[in-house]
Motif scaffolding. Sequence first.
Motif, PDB file in Angstrom:
ATOM      1  N   ALA A 163      34.990  46.084  31.918  1.00  0.00           N
ATOM      2  CA  ALA A 163      36.222  45.337  32.223  1.00  0.00           C
ATOM      3  C   ALA A 163      37.436  45.977  31.563  1.00  0.00           C
ATOM      4  N   ARG A 164      37.284  46.393  30.308  1.00  0.00           N
ATOM      5  CA  ARG A 164      38.410  47.034  29.615  1.00  0.00           C
ATOM      6  C   ARG A 164      38.771  48.367  30.262  1.00  0.00           C
ATOM      7  N   TRP A 165      37.736  49.109  30.672  1.00  0.00           N
ATOM      8  CA  TRP A 165      37.997  50.393  31.323  1.00  0.00           C
ATOM      9  C   TRP A 165      38.689  50.197  32.669  1.00  0.00           C
ATOM     10  N   VAL A 172      41.285  53.132  39.689  1.00  0.00           N
ATOM     11  CA  VAL A 172      40.115  52.325  40.043  1.00  0.00           C
ATOM     12  C   VAL A 172      40.550  51.098  40.836  1.00  0.00           C
ATOM     13  N   MET A 173      41.743  50.597  40.566  1.00  0.00           N
ATOM     14  CA  MET A 173      42.240  49.445  41.314  1.00  0.00           C
ATOM     15  C   MET A 173      42.356  49.786  42.802  1.00  0.00           C
ATOM     16  N   VAL A 187      32.997  41.662  49.316  1.00  0.00           N
ATOM     17  CA  VAL A 187      33.320  40.520  48.463  1.00  0.00           C
ATOM     18  C   VAL A 187      33.201  40.890  46.990  1.00  0.00           C
ATOM     19  N   ILE A 188      32.370  41.874  46.656  1.00  0.00           N
ATOM     20  CA  ILE A 188      32.228  42.304  45.258  1.00  0.00           C
ATOM     21  C   ILE A 188      33.531  42.912  44.769  1.00  0.00           C
ATOM     22  N   GLY A 189      34.105  43.824  45.556  1.00  0.00           N
ATOM     23  CA  GLY A 189      35.379  44.415  45.181  1.00  0.00           C
ATOM     24  C   GLY A 189      36.478  43.389  45.104  1.00  0.00           C
ATOM     25  N   ASN A 190      36.472  42.433  46.044  1.00  0.00           N
ATOM     26  CA  ASN A 190      37.475  41.378  46.047  1.00  0.00           C
ATOM     27  C   ASN A 190      37.373  40.500  44.813  1.00  0.00           C
ATOM     28  N   GLU A 191      36.148  40.181  44.401  1.00  0.00           N
ATOM     29  CA  GLU A 191      35.940  39.326  43.232  1.00  0.00           C
ATOM     30  C   GLU A 191      36.402  40.027  41.953  1.00  0.00           C
ATOM     31  N   ILE A 192      36.098  41.316  41.823  1.00  0.00           N
ATOM     32  CA  ILE A 192      36.528  42.056  40.628  1.00  0.00           C
ATOM     33  C   ILE A 192      38.044  42.137  40.560  1.00  0.00           C
ATOM     34  N   LEU A 193      38.683  42.387  41.712  1.00  0.00           N
ATOM     35  CA  LEU A 193      40.146  42.435  41.740  1.00  0.00           C
ATOM     36  C   LEU A 193      40.754  41.112  41.291  1.00  0.00           C
ATOM     37  N   GLU A 194      40.190  40.006  41.772  1.00  0.00           N
ATOM     38  CA  GLU A 194      40.718  38.693  41.394  1.00  0.00           C
ATOM     39  C   GLU A 194      40.503  38.431  39.909  1.00  0.00           C
ATOM     40  N   GLN A 195      39.351  38.834  39.376  1.00  0.00           N
ATOM     41  CA  GLN A 195      39.094  38.642  37.947  1.00  0.00           C
ATOM     42  C   GLN A 195      40.083  39.422  37.086  1.00  0.00           C
ATOM     43  N   LEU A 196      40.519  40.583  37.583  1.00  0.00           N
ATOM     44  CA  LEU A 196      41.471  41.416  36.850  1.00  0.00           C
ATOM     45  C   LEU A 196      42.914  41.097  37.229  1.00  0.00           C
ATOM     46  N   GLU A 197      43.093  40.023  38.043  1.00  0.00           N
ATOM     47  CA  GLU A 197      44.414  39.583  38.482  1.00  0.00           C
ATOM     48  C   GLU A 197      45.173  40.699  39.201  1.00  0.00           C
ATOM     49  N   GLN A 198      44.443  41.406  40.047  1.00  0.00           N
ATOM     50  CA  GLN A 198      45.024  42.474  40.848  1.00  0.00           C
ATOM     51  C   GLN A 198      44.853  42.132  42.325  1.00  0.00           C
ATOM     52  N   SER A 199      45.536  42.878  43.192  1.00  0.00           N
ATOM     53  CA  SER A 199      45.428  42.649  44.630  1.00  0.00           C
ATOM     54  C   SER A 199      45.532  43.986  45.359  1.00  0.00           C
TER      55      SER A 199
END
Length: 419
Positions: A163-165, A172-173, A187-199
């Motif tokens: 997560a920090r990396w 990577v975003m 959905v995996i990529g979408n979920e990670i983006l949302e967790q990192l508050e990215q879009s």
Amino acid sequence: MSNFQELIKNFSKTREYVRDFFVYGFKTRNEFMDKSPRTYDNERRRLESWLGPFVQKDYVSGGFNISLAIDSNLLDFNPLFRVWKTKSFTDNDIVLHFLILDLLQDGRSLTAEEITDCLLTEYEAFFDIQTVRRKCNAYQKEGLLNKEKKGKTVLFFLDNTLARWLKSNETVMDALAFYQMAGCFGVIGNEILEQLEQSNRSFRVKHSFFVHTLEDEILLALFDAMNRRFTVELEIKSSKKGLVNTANCTPLQIFVSSRSGRRFLCGYVSKSKRFTCFRLDTIKHAVSLEPSPEYEDLQNKLERNRRQLWGVSFQGTERHHLDVLTMTLQVEEPGELYIVDRLKREGRGGDVTRIAENTWQYRREAFDCNEMLPWIRTFTGRILSLECTAKSVEQRFYHDLQTMYQMYQIGEHTNGTVF
């Protein structure tokens, strides 16, 4: 009467309703005959809650039709991902979820007993040790927690290195934003983006088949079986008659239509001793059974047989394992040689031969020549003759032409004239 709940326990029922609204749509409440009106109302309300901006209502005499209007060309994510984020939970589930993850944020490694004690002393939350242990083991299985064993002691810890990396790496975003628009497990990529508050600010897909994300749960189970080389038991619901039956097969490959995005499981059915393709959107459940000792041999055999596939059907006629279709075309030379180029480009390995001036022949072997007819019909107006060892294919082609002639009040035609 139980209150309406937006969250769900069983995804398979919701999958069918979302698919109906998205793919078919334009149905009133009374036209959903398989389920009760109350079930329809609950699923409709869930759909409106999850996908409100994309729900379209058309008022008709019998009420109103519900459908989903989603244009992939204009969106930076798949709205149907929201359907995967609605699983129901108990009060203890949600409390333990946040408290355990918060407790382990500092990188500590704790036993289930120590986690239970810390929950009481730091959060004043009392839980049974077995409940905490089951939750930690479940999270370790899902990849949320790590587990290591030191002697007889089992420790749980949270690894935030990834997560920090991710947060520190902007490139990577973009990779995640691109991946979430992919055909499988986006959905995996979408979920990670949302967790990192990215879009996703970079990518749009002109032709994206959003609805097929509803099959990813089944696809994951099939990939797991294929990776372990296991046979599977499939529960299949007929798309035409609605009947449910089971089939056992060895899963070998996933075929994806480049035109519709529809996905198929290609497997070997021992009972019939042949390869068969199953539409993923008709598979309700897939359960792994046992290892297949002939898995590698079946893969090699499939690779050889794929050369004779036109689409996804291995079902030839009873008389012939392979059928041969021959089409003779009128092509004015040299101005229409682009038709010959098209035959070579789209003919999927068929032989293209010049047999006379302005006359060309296309010949192709296939398991099921019926699959070729939609493509064959695009040459209507140039076809001099069409022959097939599967006479039902030949008869269907000429019958469809005669039906078209009658529909448009065109005089009857016979073999030997240009169709």
